[in-house]
Structure formats: structure tokens, C-alpha cells
Write a protein that holds these residues in place. Structure first.
Motif, PDB file in Angstrom:
ATOM      1  N   GLU A   3       0.833  -1.204   0.000  1.00 48.41           N
ATOM      2  CA  GLU A   3       0.000   0.000   0.000  1.00 48.41           C
ATOM      3  C   GLU A   3       0.868   1.254   0.000  1.00 48.41           C
ATOM      4  O   GLU A   3       0.519   2.250  -0.649  1.00 48.41           O
ATOM      5  CB  GLU A   3      -0.936  -0.004   1.211  1.00 48.41           C
ATOM      6  CG  GLU A   3      -1.919   1.174   1.191  1.00 48.41           C
ATOM      7  CD  GLU A   3      -2.995   1.064   2.244  1.00 48.41           C
ATOM      8  OE1 GLU A   3      -4.102   1.580   2.017  1.00 48.41           O
ATOM      9  OE2 GLU A   3      -2.738   0.461   3.309  1.00 48.41           O
TER      10      GLU A   3
ATOM     11  N   ALA B 139      -7.623   3.223  -8.063  1.00 54.00           N
ATOM     12  CA  ALA B 139      -7.922   1.946  -7.409  1.00 54.00           C
ATOM     13  C   ALA B 139      -6.632   1.163  -7.330  1.00 54.00           C
ATOM     14  O   ALA B 139      -5.787   1.257  -8.215  1.00 54.00           O
ATOM     15  CB  ALA B 139      -8.974   1.162  -8.198  1.00 54.00           C
ATOM     16  N   TYR B 140      -6.472   0.411  -6.244  1.00 51.56           N
ATOM     17  CA  TYR B 140      -5.313  -0.475  -6.156  1.00 51.56           C
ATOM     18  C   TYR B 140      -5.685  -1.770  -5.450  1.00 51.56           C
ATOM     19  O   TYR B 140      -6.630  -1.831  -4.664  1.00 51.56           O
ATOM     20  CB  TYR B 140      -4.112   0.199  -5.486  1.00 51.56           C
ATOM     21  CG  TYR B 140      -4.317   0.775  -4.101  1.00 51.56           C
ATOM     22  CD1 TYR B 140      -4.257  -0.036  -2.963  1.00 51.56           C
ATOM     23  CD2 TYR B 140      -4.505   2.145  -3.921  1.00 51.56           C
ATOM     24  CE1 TYR B 140      -4.398   0.500  -1.696  1.00 51.56           C
ATOM     25  CE2 TYR B 140      -4.660   2.700  -2.668  1.00 51.56           C
ATOM     26  CZ  TYR B 140      -4.602   1.869  -1.548  1.00 51.56           C
ATOM     27  OH  TYR B 140      -4.751   2.415  -0.286  1.00 51.56           O
ATOM     28  N   ILE B 141      -4.937  -2.810  -5.815  1.00 55.83           N
ATOM     29  CA  ILE B 141      -5.124  -4.141  -5.247  1.00 55.83           C
ATOM     30  C   ILE B 141      -3.766  -4.639  -4.779  1.00 55.83           C
ATOM     31  O   ILE B 141      -2.812  -4.687  -5.560  1.00 55.83           O
ATOM     32  CB  ILE B 141      -5.696  -5.125  -6.292  1.00 55.83           C
ATOM     33  CG1 ILE B 141      -7.034  -4.623  -6.841  1.00 55.83           C
ATOM     34  CG2 ILE B 141      -5.855  -6.516  -5.687  1.00 55.83           C
ATOM     35  CD1 ILE B 141      -7.578  -5.462  -7.987  1.00 55.83           C
TER      36      ILE B 141
ATOM     37  N   ASN C  42      -5.878 -10.656  -2.995  1.00 49.37           N
ATOM     38  CA  ASN C  42      -6.641  -9.409  -2.920  1.00 49.37           C
ATOM     39  C   ASN C  42      -6.937  -9.009  -1.476  1.00 49.37           C
ATOM     40  O   ASN C  42      -8.043  -8.580  -1.141  1.00 49.37           O
ATOM     41  CB  ASN C  42      -7.960  -9.528  -3.695  1.00 49.37           C
ATOM     42  CG  ASN C  42      -7.765  -9.756  -5.171  1.00 49.37           C
ATOM     43  OD1 ASN C  42      -6.636  -9.719  -5.660  1.00 49.37           O
ATOM     44  ND2 ASN C  42      -8.824 -10.005  -5.898  1.00 49.37           N
TER      45      ASN C  42
ATOM     46  N   MET D 262      -7.898  -3.945  -0.999  1.00 50.15           N
ATOM     47  CA  MET D 262      -8.406  -3.265  -2.189  1.00 50.15           C
ATOM     48  C   MET D 262      -8.970  -1.913  -1.773  1.00 50.15           C
ATOM     49  O   MET D 262      -9.761  -1.831  -0.839  1.00 50.15           O
ATOM     50  CB  MET D 262      -9.489  -4.093  -2.895  1.00 50.15           C
ATOM     51  CG  MET D 262      -8.992  -5.407  -3.455  1.00 50.15           C
ATOM     52  SD  MET D 262     -10.180  -6.209  -4.602  1.00 50.15           S
ATOM     53  CE  MET D 262     -11.536  -6.567  -3.488  1.00 50.15           C
ATOM     54  N   ARG D 263      -8.555  -0.871  -2.457  1.00 46.30           N
ATOM     55  CA  ARG D 263      -9.027   0.474  -2.168  1.00 46.30           C
ATOM     56  C   ARG D 263      -9.357   1.182  -3.475  1.00 46.30           C
ATOM     57  O   ARG D 263      -8.732   0.934  -4.513  1.00 46.30           O
ATOM     58  CB  ARG D 263      -7.961   1.278  -1.427  1.00 46.30           C
ATOM     59  CG  ARG D 263      -7.607   0.755  -0.043  1.00 46.30           C
ATOM     60  CD  ARG D 263      -8.643   1.169   0.986  1.00 46.30           C
ATOM     61  NE  ARG D 263      -8.196   0.816   2.331  1.00 46.30           N
ATOM     62  CZ  ARG D 263      -8.405  -0.358   2.910  1.00 46.30           C
ATOM     63  NH1 ARG D 263      -9.057  -1.314   2.238  1.00 46.30           N
ATOM     64  NH2 ARG D 263      -7.969  -0.599   4.137  1.00 46.30           N
ATOM     65  N   CYS D 264     -10.309   2.093  -3.421  1.00 51.79           N
ATOM     66  CA  CYS D 264     -10.605   2.934  -4.586  1.00 51.79           C
ATOM     67  C   CYS D 264     -11.171   4.253  -4.117  1.00 51.79           C
ATOM     68  O   CYS D 264     -11.686   4.372  -2.999  1.00 51.79           O
ATOM     69  CB  CYS D 264     -11.562   2.237  -5.552  1.00 51.79           C
ATOM     70  SG  CYS D 264     -13.188   1.854  -4.883  1.00 51.79           S
TER      71      CYS D 264
ATOM     72  N   LEU E 162     -11.551  -0.087 -10.350  1.00 51.16           N
ATOM     73  CA  LEU E 162     -11.283  -1.311  -9.611  1.00 51.16           C
ATOM     74  C   LEU E 162     -11.849  -2.529 -10.336  1.00 51.16           C
ATOM     75  O   LEU E 162     -11.213  -3.597 -10.388  1.00 51.16           O
ATOM     76  CB  LEU E 162     -11.871  -1.215  -8.202  1.00 51.16           C
ATOM     77  CG  LEU E 162     -11.603  -2.395  -7.261  1.00 51.16           C
ATOM     78  CD1 LEU E 162     -10.109  -2.575  -7.014  1.00 51.16           C
ATOM     79  CD2 LEU E 162     -12.344  -2.198  -5.939  1.00 51.16           C
TER      80      LEU E 162
ATOM     81  N   THR F  33      -9.862  -5.994 -11.300  1.00 51.59           N
ATOM     82  CA  THR F  33     -10.272  -7.326 -10.858  1.00 51.59           C
ATOM     83  C   THR F  33     -10.680  -8.189 -12.046  1.00 51.59           C
ATOM     84  O   THR F  33     -10.440  -9.399 -12.060  1.00 51.59           O
ATOM     85  CB  THR F  33     -11.419  -7.257  -9.845  1.00 51.59           C
ATOM     86  OG1 THR F  33     -12.528  -6.534 -10.413  1.00 51.59           O
ATOM     87  CG2 THR F  33     -10.977  -6.551  -8.570  1.00 51.59           C
TER      88      THR F  33
ATOM     89  N   HIS G 103      -3.066  -8.391  -9.487  1.00 50.82           N
ATOM     90  CA  HIS G 103      -2.664  -8.222  -8.090  1.00 50.82           C
ATOM     91  C   HIS G 103      -1.481  -7.271  -8.051  1.00 50.82           C
ATOM     92  O   HIS G 103      -0.742  -7.134  -9.022  1.00 50.82           O
ATOM     93  CB  HIS G 103      -2.251  -9.556  -7.473  1.00 50.82           C
ATOM     94  CG  HIS G 103      -3.247 -10.655  -7.674  1.00 50.82           C
ATOM     95  ND1 HIS G 103      -4.331 -10.834  -6.858  1.00 50.82           N
ATOM     96  CD2 HIS G 103      -3.341 -11.612  -8.616  1.00 50.82           C
ATOM     97  CE1 HIS G 103      -5.038 -11.875  -7.273  1.00 50.82           C
ATOM     98  NE2 HIS G 103      -4.455 -12.368  -8.349  1.00 50.82           N
ATOM     99  N   ASN G 104      -1.297  -6.628  -6.904  1.00 49.27           N
ATOM    100  CA  ASN G 104      -0.158  -5.725  -6.701  1.00 49.27           C
ATOM    101  C   ASN G 104      -0.063  -4.701  -7.831  1.00 49.27           C
ATOM    102  O   ASN G 104       0.933  -4.627  -8.561  1.00 49.27           O
ATOM    103  CB  ASN G 104       1.137  -6.524  -6.575  1.00 49.27           C
ATOM    104  CG  ASN G 104       1.151  -7.387  -5.317  1.00 49.27           C
ATOM    105  OD1 ASN G 104       0.437  -7.109  -4.358  1.00 49.27           O
ATOM    106  ND2 ASN G 104       1.950  -8.427  -5.325  1.00 49.27           N
TER     107      ASN G 104
END
Length: 220
Positions: free
Chosen positions: A33, A56-58, A63, A66-68, A83, A87, A92-93
Motif C-alpha cells: 500500500e 484503485a489499487y489491489i 486481494n 483493495m481500495r478505490c 477497480l 479485478t 494483483h499488486n
């Protein structure tokens, strides 16, 4: 059904124009993160005069994080669509940031969802995405008389030979897909009369990049 595990090998940048609004999508790898937030902060500084910096990130193989963010756009019209693109690609990452320069015309909620989705997809199209696969790396030692049979079986099954060493015997450094190793080992032993010697397999994660095999790590 096998679940794909993909990641960004090389990030990319894509851009679309929708009713005079400019959407710039930047895709980059992020192993944590903190890395994702550093990318976001860098892009906010670079595009300081933009209307919105939606993202958005994963993070994590499963998973786990996960944030957006819609960054001021109407709820669920920017961050969530970005996001969903990530997905949907089994990534990932990774972080995707879509920067918007407002063009003066409102797009409506449906138009925003489509624009942010398209921008993220264009960013992915300009990136190099790899599928991570479990494998086992090992050596096969054999006599010269058995070498042709073994190499034929490897080629027929598209098994890459990473290196070959020729002394009084032949040693092949080979990478097998993890799920196919037991059956292929049995086929090789049968074809060569049980004579080849297999080293202890080392479990790795690998990917095919531009036609080359890339060993990502030694543990899955």
C-alpha cells in the motif's frame, strides 16, 4: 476452475477524450500500500492542475487489500469502475490512477462510469501484463543416447529448457508447469528406459514475457 494470477510487468499510460474531458490512465505495479500511495502522490504532483485524480489499487496475492476513490466525482462513478477493470483482469499488486481534466460538459453518472472504465482499459492495453504460474525447476541428467528422446518430449509439450551442459553426460535445466510435472516425468522415464536422473524439484513462480521465460521467485 483454475484462478488466474496476473500482475503488471511493465506499467503503461493510456488516454481517451470524452466530450472534451481528457482522461489519462496510468498503470503501475505496487507491491504494498505504501508503494501505491507513493505512485498516487507522484501523479498528483505531476498533474497538479487536473480536476480529479481517481484511483484503485489491489495489494496481495489473494486481494487482501483493495481500495478505490472517486476523488470528488459522484459516488461509484470513478474508483469502483477502475477497480472492476483491475479485478476483471485478475490483477494483483497494481495501482491504476485516472486523471481527469474537465472539458466543460457534464457526462452524467453513466457517462462517467463508461469513461473511467475505458480509460483504465486503455491504460492496461499499453502495459505489459503477465500471468504468474506455479512451476518446478530441476535438472535432468541423461546419456547422449537418450538426449534426443527427452528433448523431443520436452519440445512436443512446450517445456522450456533453460540451459544445457554437455560433459560425459548431458544435463538439462528444465522448467515444468507444476501440475504437469508428475505425468511428464513418467513419460520421460518410460521413453528413456528409466535411465535419466531427476534432481530435487524447486518450486518457483514463473511467467512468459515476450516469448521468454521469467523466473519470478523461488517460493509460491
Amino acid at each position: 476452475m483454475e484462478i488466474k494470477s496476473c500482475t503488471v510487468y511493465r506499467g503503461g499510460q493510456g488516454e481517451i477524450i470524452e466530450k472534451k474531458s481528457r482522461f489519462i490512465a496510468v498503470i503501475e505495479p505496487a507491491a504494498s500500500e505504501d508503494e501505491a500511495l507513493m505512485v498516487l502522490e507522484r501523479l498528483r504532483k505531476k498533474y497538479w492542475d487536473a480536476s480529479h485524480h481517481c484511483y484503485a489499487y489491489i495489494i496481495g496475492q489473494k486481494n487482501s487489500l483493495m481500495r478505490c476513490s472517486d476523488d470528488g466525482e459522484p459516488a461509484q462513478t470513478a474508483g469502483r469502475p477502475i477497480l472492476d477493470v483491475l479485478t476483471g483482469a485478475s490483477l494483483h499488486n497494481v495501482i491504476a490512477v485516472v486523471i481527469r481534466y474537465f472539458g466543460g460538459t457534464l457526462l452524467g453518472t453513466g457517462g462517467l462510469v463508461r469513461a473511467y472504465s475505458r480509460a483504465a482499459q486503455e491504460g492496461l492495453a499499453q502495459s505489459v501484463i503477465i500471468e504468474k504460474k506455479p512451476g518446478c525447476q530441476l535438472t535432468i541428467s541423461c546419456d547422449y543416447t537418450d538426449m534426443g528422446k527427452i528433448q523431443y518430449l520436452l519440445a512436443q509439450n512446450e517445456i522450456p529448457t533453460l540451459d544445457s551442459v554437455y560433459t560425459d553426460t548431458v544435463t538439462l535445466h528444465v522448467l515444468f508447469p507444476l501440475d504437469r510435472f508428475p505425468s511428464l516425468k513418467a513419460d520421460i522415464m518410460e521413453a528413456a528406459g528409466g535411465r535419466p536422473v531427476f534432481s530435487e524439484p524447486l518450486t518457483v513462480t514463473y511467467a512468459n514475457v515476450d516469448g521468454e521465460v521469467l523466473i519470478l521467485d523461488k517460493e509460491i
